[in-house]
Design a protein around this motif. Structure first.
Motif, PDB file in Angstrom:
ATOM      1  N   TYR A 100       0.817  -1.216   0.000  1.00 28.70           N
ATOM      2  CA  TYR A 100       0.000   0.000   0.000  1.00 28.70           C
ATOM      3  C   TYR A 100       0.853   1.270   0.000  1.00 28.70           C
ATOM      4  CZ  TYR A 100      -3.892  -3.123   0.540  1.00 28.70           C
ATOM      5  OH  TYR A 100      -4.815  -4.106   0.310  1.00 28.70           O
ATOM      6  N   LEU A 101       2.104   1.161   0.438  1.00 29.33           N
ATOM      7  CA  LEU A 101       3.020   2.287   0.278  1.00 29.33           C
ATOM      8  C   LEU A 101       3.233   2.560  -1.207  1.00 29.33           C
ATOM      9  CD1 LEU A 101       5.186   4.349   1.235  1.00 29.33           C
ATOM     10  CD2 LEU A 101       6.834   2.477   1.201  1.00 29.33           C
ATOM     11  N   PHE A 102       3.467   1.477  -1.977  1.00 28.02           N
ATOM     12  CA  PHE A 102       3.628   1.630  -3.424  1.00 28.02           C
ATOM     13  C   PHE A 102       2.336   2.134  -4.066  1.00 28.02           C
ATOM     14  CE2 PHE A 102       6.988  -1.778  -2.873  1.00 28.02           C
ATOM     15  CZ  PHE A 102       8.058  -0.932  -3.137  1.00 28.02           C
ATOM     16  N   LEU A 103       1.211   1.590  -3.617  1.00 26.14           N
ATOM     17  CA  LEU A 103      -0.078   1.989  -4.185  1.00 26.14           C
ATOM     18  C   LEU A 103      -0.386   3.454  -3.902  1.00 26.14           C
ATOM     19  CD1 LEU A 103      -2.614   1.247  -5.706  1.00 26.14           C
ATOM     20  CD2 LEU A 103      -3.572   0.306  -3.584  1.00 26.14           C
ATOM     21  N   HIS A 108      -2.854  -5.650 -10.251  1.00 27.17           N
ATOM     22  CA  HIS A 108      -1.578  -5.132 -10.755  1.00 27.17           C
ATOM     23  C   HIS A 108      -1.377  -5.523 -12.215  1.00 27.17           C
ATOM     24  CE1 HIS A 108       2.905  -5.222 -11.246  1.00 27.17           C
ATOM     25  NE2 HIS A 108       2.735  -4.002 -10.783  1.00 27.17           N
ATOM     26  N   LEU A 109      -1.698  -6.764 -12.582  1.00 22.80           N
ATOM     27  CA  LEU A 109      -1.565  -7.216 -13.965  1.00 22.80           C
ATOM     28  C   LEU A 109      -2.450  -6.411 -14.904  1.00 22.80           C
ATOM     29  CD1 LEU A 109      -1.323 -11.121 -13.783  1.00 22.80           C
ATOM     30  CD2 LEU A 109       0.345  -9.547 -14.798  1.00 22.80           C
ATOM     31  N   THR A 110      -3.647  -6.076 -14.453  1.00 21.14           N
ATOM     32  CA  THR A 110      -4.569  -5.258 -15.258  1.00 21.14           C
ATOM     33  C   THR A 110      -3.988  -3.873 -15.496  1.00 21.14           C
ATOM     34  OG1 THR A 110      -6.455  -6.434 -14.284  1.00 21.14           O
ATOM     35  CG2 THR A 110      -6.928  -4.360 -15.398  1.00 21.14           C
ATOM     36  N   ALA A 111      -3.486  -3.253 -14.437  1.00 19.45           N
ATOM     37  CA  ALA A 111      -2.899  -1.908 -14.553  1.00 19.45           C
ATOM     38  C   ALA A 111      -1.676  -1.916 -15.463  1.00 19.45           C
ATOM     39  CB  ALA A 111      -2.525  -1.377 -13.171  1.00 19.45           C
ATOM     40  N   VAL A 112      -0.829  -2.952 -15.325  1.00 16.42           N
ATOM     41  CA  VAL A 112       0.377  -3.074 -16.149  1.00 16.42           C
ATOM     42  C   VAL A 112       0.018  -3.202 -17.624  1.00 16.42           C
ATOM     43  CG1 VAL A 112       2.243  -4.690 -16.739  1.00 16.42           C
ATOM     44  CG2 VAL A 112       1.914  -3.989 -14.377  1.00 16.42           C
ATOM     45  N   SER A 113      -0.953  -4.056 -17.936  1.00 17.54           N
ATOM     46  CA  SER A 113      -1.348  -4.289 -19.328  1.00 17.54           C
ATOM     47  C   SER A 113      -1.860  -3.016 -19.989  1.00 17.54           C
ATOM     48  CB  SER A 113      -2.425  -5.380 -19.394  1.00 17.54           C
ATOM     49  OG  SER A 113      -1.968  -6.576 -18.799  1.00 17.54           O
ATOM     50  N   ILE A 114      -2.713  -2.286 -19.278  1.00 14.30           N
ATOM     51  CA  ILE A 114      -3.287  -1.051 -19.835  1.00 14.30           C
ATOM     52  C   ILE A 114      -2.193  -0.007 -20.041  1.00 14.30           C
ATOM     53  CG2 ILE A 114      -4.859   0.867 -19.353  1.00 14.30           C
ATOM     54  CD1 ILE A 114      -6.599  -1.122 -17.768  1.00 14.30           C
ATOM     55  N   VAL A 134      -9.878   2.539  -9.327  1.00 15.26           N
ATOM     56  CA  VAL A 134     -11.016   1.620  -9.478  1.00 15.26           C
ATOM     57  C   VAL A 134     -10.514   0.188  -9.593  1.00 15.26           C
ATOM     58  CG1 VAL A 134     -13.000   1.016 -10.930  1.00 15.26           C
ATOM     59  CG2 VAL A 134     -12.374   3.418 -10.628  1.00 15.26           C
ATOM     60  N   VAL A 135      -9.490  -0.021 -10.424  1.00 13.29           N
ATOM     61  CA  VAL A 135      -8.921  -1.359 -10.629  1.00 13.29           C
ATOM     62  C   VAL A 135      -8.413  -1.936  -9.313  1.00 13.29           C
ATOM     63  CG1 VAL A 135      -6.984  -2.598 -11.671  1.00 13.29           C
ATOM     64  CG2 VAL A 135      -8.333  -1.029 -13.063  1.00 13.29           C
ATOM     65  N   TYR A 136      -7.736  -1.106  -8.523  1.00 13.26           N
ATOM     66  CA  TYR A 136      -7.132  -1.607  -7.280  1.00 13.26           C
ATOM     67  C   TYR A 136      -8.136  -1.752  -6.142  1.00 13.26           C
ATOM     68  CZ  TYR A 136      -2.356  -1.617  -8.962  1.00 13.26           C
ATOM     69  OH  TYR A 136      -1.212  -1.920  -9.645  1.00 13.26           O
ATOM     70  N   SER A 137      -9.267  -1.069  -6.230  1.00 12.64           N
ATOM     71  CA  SER A 137     -10.237  -1.157  -5.135  1.00 12.64           C
ATOM     72  C   SER A 137     -11.302  -2.219  -5.378  1.00 12.64           C
ATOM     73  CB  SER A 137     -10.908   0.201  -4.902  1.00 12.64           C
ATOM     74  OG  SER A 137     -11.574   0.643  -6.076  1.00 12.64           O
ATOM     75  N   LEU A 138     -11.643  -2.485  -6.646  1.00 14.82           N
ATOM     76  CA  LEU A 138     -12.718  -3.428  -6.948  1.00 14.82           C
ATOM     77  C   LEU A 138     -12.396  -4.841  -6.477  1.00 14.82           C
ATOM     78  CD1 LEU A 138     -13.982  -2.422 -10.517  1.00 14.82           C
ATOM     79  CD2 LEU A 138     -15.221  -2.255  -8.356  1.00 14.82           C
ATOM     80  N   ARG A 139     -11.114  -5.244  -6.610  1.00 12.34           N
ATOM     81  CA  ARG A 139     -10.730  -6.618  -6.273  1.00 12.34           C
ATOM     82  C   ARG A 139      -9.970  -6.691  -4.943  1.00 12.34           C
ATOM     83  NH1 ARG A 139     -11.132 -10.267 -10.432  1.00 12.34           N
ATOM     84  NH2 ARG A 139      -9.684 -11.616  -9.308  1.00 12.34           N
TER      85      ARG A 139
END
Length: 314
Positions: A58-61, A242-248, A286-291
């Protein structure tokens, strides 16, 4: 080569010249920026206020949210101002500053995503050693390194672009100061500048993606070895966001900066730029909070406290 620039300001063409589309576009970008502001600052606030979220992940986030908010803020307010008032003038120094901060923060995001992949590797593959592997000192060092690399790259790219000469033509076919339209506008030989961009951006992306791919290779091997389906599902869920964010993020950046200038179509580039400069910063929270159950629980707790405070005041 010495810069013999005659241009003192640029005119940004923007996304459209049609008057009937100016207000609708303004409203769309206003809502996007409002969601970006609320989502990213809200994420930073939740992480700061909830002690359960004071972990390396969460520091990174939190820093990712800061960077998303920062590079979106370097672009979106000027775009909205141009749509609302019709003022599309960008002074030369302001253009250079916008470019510097945008490149600095977006490169920082690239390295932060790589650091987050390493953090996930440590959490999934070496859970018993996680607290000794990802110490506060190491997290702080990795995060600081991301910012240093980001703004070192920004200095290289800004010097590389703004050393060029811009003669009489000062109309930038874009909605902010980015490398491809500025290179197209220059009256200098841009072959060296294009080569510098290709190699520096290519190197950054190669290093970041290599760290991410190696980290996830070990993660997937570890997940496949897990006997418990519940354990596999939990391990995968910690990495899915994280994989979703990286891909986008990397898909859009590679499309924008690792193709030859002759292949750039400004209409398509503008749409891609809207996506990575405005939409991605809005989507990441949104990506990091939904899952993420921990973020959801922290949000529920914060809302409960807010309701209790309001009830006491009333």
């Amino acid at each position: 080569m010495e810069n013999s620039t005659e241009v003192t300001q640029f005119i940004l063409v923007g996304l459209t010249n049609k008057p009937e589309l100016q207000i609708p576009f303004f409203l769309i970008f206003f809502l996007i920026f409002l969601c970006t502001l609320t989502g990213n600052l809200g994420m930073m606030g939740l992480i700061a206020l909830d002690s359960r979220l004071h972990t390396p992940m969460y520091l990174f986030l939190s820093n990712l949210s800061l960077v998303d908010f920062a590079y979106s803020s370097a672009v979106t307010p000027k775009v909205m101002s141009g749509l609302l008032t019709g003022d599309k003038v960008m002074p030369y120094n302001s253009c250079a500053s916008q470019f510097f901060f945008f490149v600095g923060f977006i490169t920082t995001e690239s390295f932060l995503l790589a650091s987050m992949a390493y953090d996930r590797y440590a959490a999934v593959c070496k859970p018993l050693h996680y607290t000794t592997t990802m110490t506060t000192h190491k997290c702080a060092s990795l995060t600081t390194g991301c910012y240093i690399c980001g703004f070192l790259n920004a200095s290289i790219h800004t010097g590389n672009i703004f050393r060029l000469s811009f003669c009489k033509d000062n109309v930038v076919d874009h909605f902010f100061c980015d490398a491809p339209p500025l290179l197209a506008l220059s009256c200098s030989d841009t072959s060296i500048s294009e080569m510098v961009i290709f190699f520096v951006v290519g190197f950054n992306i190669f290093i970041s993606i290599l760290v991410i791919l190696v980290s996830y290779l070990f993660i997937f091997v570890t997940i496949l070895r897990m006997r418990s389906s519940e354990g596999r599902q939990k391990a995968f869920s910690t990495c899915a966001s994280h994989l979703t964010a990286v891909s986008i993020f990397y898909g859009t950046v590679i499309y924008m900066y690792l193709q030859p200038s002759s292949s750039h179509a400004m209409g398509t580039d503008k749409m891609a730029s809207v996506f990575y400069s405005m939409v991605i910063p809005m989507l990441n929270p949104v990506v990091y909070s939904l899952r993420n159950k921990e973020v959801k629980n922290a949000f529920t707790k914060a809302v409960g406290k807010a309701k209790s405070s309001i009830a006491l005041l009333l």
